[in-house]
Write a protein that holds these residues in place. Sequence first.
Motif, PDB file in Angstrom:
ATOM      1  N   HIS A  56      40.032  39.337  34.195  1.00  0.00           N
ATOM      2  CA  HIS A  56      40.884  40.055  34.938  1.00  0.00           C
ATOM      3  C   HIS A  56      42.478  39.503  34.715  1.00  0.00           C
ATOM      4  O   HIS A  56      43.353  40.440  35.006  1.00  0.00           O
ATOM      5  CB  HIS A  56      40.441  39.532  36.420  1.00  0.00           C
ATOM      6  CG  HIS A  56      41.369  39.823  37.561  1.00  0.00           C
ATOM      7  ND1 HIS A  56      41.276  41.306  38.198  1.00  0.00           N
ATOM      8  CD2 HIS A  56      42.510  39.474  38.173  1.00  0.00           C
ATOM      9  CE1 HIS A  56      42.146  41.489  39.009  1.00  0.00           C
ATOM     10  NE2 HIS A  56      43.013  40.252  38.982  1.00  0.00           N
ATOM     11  N   CYS A  57      42.414  37.950  34.725  1.00  0.00           N
ATOM     12  CA  CYS A  57      43.905  37.790  34.425  1.00  0.00           C
ATOM     13  C   CYS A  57      44.559  38.154  33.191  1.00  0.00           C
ATOM     14  O   CYS A  57      45.619  38.500  33.138  1.00  0.00           O
ATOM     15  CB  CYS A  57      43.921  36.111  34.314  1.00  0.00           C
ATOM     16  SG  CYS A  57      43.403  35.353  36.007  1.00  0.00           S
ATOM     17  N   HIS A  60      45.168  41.876  33.779  1.00  0.00           N
ATOM     18  CA  HIS A  60      46.438  42.387  34.530  1.00  0.00           C
ATOM     19  C   HIS A  60      47.771  41.531  34.223  1.00  0.00           C
ATOM     20  O   HIS A  60      48.519  41.538  35.164  1.00  0.00           O
ATOM     21  CB  HIS A  60      46.104  41.982  36.068  1.00  0.00           C
ATOM     22  CG  HIS A  60      44.819  42.823  36.486  1.00  0.00           C
ATOM     23  ND1 HIS A  60      45.198  44.268  36.831  1.00  0.00           N
ATOM     24  CD2 HIS A  60      43.683  42.855  36.540  1.00  0.00           C
ATOM     25  CE1 HIS A  60      44.245  44.857  37.144  1.00  0.00           C
ATOM     26  NE2 HIS A  60      43.391  43.874  37.397  1.00  0.00           N
ATOM     27  N   ARG A  61      47.516  40.737  33.285  1.00  0.00           N
ATOM     28  CA  ARG A  61      48.582  39.686  32.831  1.00  0.00           C
ATOM     29  C   ARG A  61      49.403  38.869  33.896  1.00  0.00           C
ATOM     30  O   ARG A  61      50.470  38.850  34.050  1.00  0.00           O
ATOM     31  CB  ARG A  61      49.863  40.580  32.161  1.00  0.00           C
ATOM     32  CG  ARG A  61      49.455  41.250  30.949  1.00  0.00           C
ATOM     33  CD  ARG A  61      50.350  42.314  30.439  1.00  0.00           C
ATOM     34  NE  ARG A  61      49.852  43.025  29.212  1.00  0.00           N
ATOM     35  CZ  ARG A  61      50.471  43.315  28.150  1.00  0.00           C
ATOM     36  NH1 ARG A  61      51.772  42.783  27.882  1.00  0.00           N
ATOM     37  NH2 ARG A  61      49.946  44.007  27.198  1.00  0.00           N
ATOM     38  N   VAL A  62      48.361  38.144  34.587  1.00  0.00           N
ATOM     39  CA  VAL A  62      48.900  37.221  35.610  1.00  0.00           C
ATOM     40  C   VAL A  62      48.108  35.846  35.188  1.00  0.00           C
ATOM     41  O   VAL A  62      47.195  35.735  34.715  1.00  0.00           O
ATOM     42  CB  VAL A  62      48.294  37.703  37.062  1.00  0.00           C
ATOM     43  CG1 VAL A  62      49.027  38.942  37.411  1.00  0.00           C
ATOM     44  CG2 VAL A  62      46.916  37.935  37.195  1.00  0.00           C
ATOM     45  N   ALA A  67      46.346  35.177  40.252  1.00  0.00           N
ATOM     46  CA  ALA A  67      45.043  36.049  40.739  1.00  0.00           C
ATOM     47  C   ALA A  67      44.344  35.442  42.152  1.00  0.00           C
ATOM     48  O   ALA A  67      44.124  36.244  42.784  1.00  0.00           O
ATOM     49  CB  ALA A  67      44.165  35.958  39.528  1.00  0.00           C
ATOM     50  N   LEU A  68      44.269  34.069  42.006  1.00  0.00           N
ATOM     51  CA  LEU A  68      43.623  33.458  43.203  1.00  0.00           C
ATOM     52  C   LEU A  68      44.286  33.550  44.342  1.00  0.00           C
ATOM     53  O   LEU A  68      43.946  33.752  45.419  1.00  0.00           O
ATOM     54  CB  LEU A  68      43.401  32.033  43.047  1.00  0.00           C
ATOM     55  CG  LEU A  68      42.015  31.702  41.583  1.00  0.00           C
ATOM     56  CD1 LEU A  68      42.126  30.433  41.385  1.00  0.00           C
ATOM     57  CD2 LEU A  68      40.998  32.383  42.340  1.00  0.00           C
ATOM     58  N   ARG A  69      45.974  33.455  44.258  1.00  0.00           N
ATOM     59  CA  ARG A  69      46.677  33.376  45.420  1.00  0.00           C
ATOM     60  C   ARG A  69      46.612  34.895  45.921  1.00  0.00           C
ATOM     61  O   ARG A  69      46.494  35.184  47.307  1.00  0.00           O
ATOM     62  CB  ARG A  69      48.135  33.294  44.928  1.00  0.00           C
ATOM     63  CG  ARG A  69      49.150  33.519  46.077  1.00  0.00           C
ATOM     64  CD  ARG A  69      50.620  32.780  45.507  1.00  0.00           C
ATOM     65  NE  ARG A  69      51.178  33.019  44.182  1.00  0.00           N
ATOM     66  CZ  ARG A  69      51.021  32.160  43.338  1.00  0.00           C
ATOM     67  NH1 ARG A  69      50.835  30.770  43.666  1.00  0.00           N
ATOM     68  NH2 ARG A  69      51.340  32.341  41.938  1.00  0.00           N
ATOM     69  N   ARG A  70      46.535  36.078  45.171  1.00  0.00           N
ATOM     70  CA  ARG A  70      46.443  37.359  45.712  1.00  0.00           C
ATOM     71  C   ARG A  70      45.083  37.776  46.257  1.00  0.00           C
ATOM     72  O   ARG A  70      45.110  38.154  47.496  1.00  0.00           O
ATOM     73  CB  ARG A  70      46.545  38.460  44.285  1.00  0.00           C
ATOM     74  CG  ARG A  70      47.844  38.454  43.830  1.00  0.00           C
ATOM     75  CD  ARG A  70      47.914  39.369  42.870  1.00  0.00           C
ATOM     76  NE  ARG A  70      49.439  39.513  41.996  1.00  0.00           N
ATOM     77  CZ  ARG A  70      49.772  40.240  41.177  1.00  0.00           C
ATOM     78  NH1 ARG A  70      48.908  40.986  40.290  1.00  0.00           N
ATOM     79  NH2 ARG A  70      50.694  40.302  40.611  1.00  0.00           N
TER      80      ARG A  70
END
Length: 77
Positions: A56-57, A60-62, A67-70
């Motif tokens: 996922h990271c 989405h290039r995060v 990702a966890l914060r979102r």
Amino acid sequence: MNANTIKVGVSNKEGQLGFMFTKGGHREGAGRKSIGVTKKVSLTLTDEMWERLDMHCEKHRVSRSEALRRLVEANFK
């Protein structure tokens, strides 16, 4: 580097000593702005879940943190 380019001085934070360069370096208010308070946590997930999170990271290039914060923010809105 010659001896005139580095000074040792007291930081604005809790009286700690720090190196101060004559050009550039730390300046009050410089740098990335904080988005909140950092607290370290340990998270246990299966290998499969870590792989899914990493995919996922990458997609989405995060970062993992972003990702966890979102996910947390979306859950508590």
